[in-house]
Write an enzyme that holds these catalytic residues in place. Structure first.
Site: not given
Ligand code: BV8
Ligand code: ZN
Length: 247
Positions: A102, A120, A191, A215
């Site tokens: 991303q 993206h 996230s 994470n």
């Protein structure tokens, strides 16, 4: 998170033939680049979701242009970290392997990852607002005003996907088909709140892949992870790589 979790991640990867790494801003955190929701997702007091939109660019092109110029200047000064390097080294390790990101910072490519799927877009591409013509551009800082397209004279914009914009079809198709058939999906530094990118994790889990989340915090899709490595990717991915190399 304990050493057993690293061991379980190693075991899952050892028996995997098809692996996809799905990454977000957290994989670049140890390269010194800000994440989106880390500093409350703020930039000069603006919420990123409000600056990274076509409306914001139409309303105040110079504010948005300055936002991307600053991101480019930071990204140009950043170096890939051991997380990027591990994900790059693994392209030789698995018969089928893909990095789907991303991120727009280009650090996976900087670490040697090939054929990275950029869902993206990229900070290093500019796109004409008139004819859509795209070009690579790595100048930093950018000129104060958005440059004019050489073909049609319209203003250029950052070649990224803004909120409210569709993702590039070919990137989404390539990512979906890889994720649908992978044995292991590594979910690193995201996230998992931005769609449709985050849907890739749901797709992998539904297709029976083992999801390994890397994470320090639980992402919104942590419940889909068979293995959770709770810590910085720049430390944990090399640990998994060492376990994998240990045979
Ligand atoms: C679209 C490019 C429709 C620009 C980006 C309500 C519900 C559901 C969806 C929506 C909704 N309202 C609006 C939507 C849609 C919206 C969306 O999902 N919004 C979210 C905020 C709810 N999505 C869109 O608008 C998408 N387009 O839907 O279009 C459409 C369809 C057809 C035709 C026309 C239109 C477009 C989304 C793309 C937006 N562009 N980036 C730019 O970068 O400037 S998104 C942006 O967020 C970045 O790409 C970023 O990567 C991405 C996701 O964030 P993360 O990468 O996950 O980063 P974050 O900071 O959130 O998390 C970092 C994580 O790392 C944390 O978990 C942290 O714990 C961890 N971490 C920190 N340190 C480390 C670490 N991990 C490991 N190691 C460490 N050291
Ligand atoms: Zn043009």
């Amino acid at each position: 998170m304990n050493q057993d979790d690293v061991g379980r991640a190693v075991a899952a990867l050892r028996s995997a033939r098809r692996v996809v790494a799905f990454t977000g801003a957290g994989v670049s955190a140890e390269s010194g680049l800000a994440t989106f929701r880390g500093a409350g997702g703020l930039w000069e007091g603006h919420r990123v979701e409000e600056v990274a939109t076509p409306e914001a660019f139409a309303a105040d092109p110079l504010l948005v242009w300055r936002f991307y110029d600053q991101r480019r200047v930071h990204a140009l000064a950043a170096r890939p970290n051991p997380a990027h390097e591990t994900l790059s080294a693994w392209q030789e390790r698995f018969p089928s392997y893909m990095v789907v990101t991303q991120n727009v910072d280009g650090l996976h490519q900087g670490a040697g990852s090939r054929d990275v799927i950029e869902l993206h877009g990229s900070l290093w591409r500019l796109r004409c607002t008139g004819c859509g013509r795209e070009r690579d551009d790595r100048t930093a800082p950018l000129p104060a005003l958005p440059p004019r397209c050489a073909a049609c004279g319209a203003a250029e914009r950052p070649g990224v996907v803004w909120f409210g914009e569709a993702l590039p079809t070919e990137a989404v198709m390539a990512a979906k088909s890889a994720v649908e058939r992978c044995d292991v999906l590594l979910v690193v530094g995201t996230s998992a709140v931005v769609y449709p990118a985050a849907a890739l994790v749901e797709l992998a889990a539904a297709a029976g892949a083992t999801v390994i989340e890397v994470n320090p915090e639980a992402s919104a899709l942590a419940h889909l992870a068979g293995v959770a490595l709770r810590g910085p990717a720049g430390r944990l991915l090399p640990q998994v790589a060492a376990g994998l190399a240990g045979g």
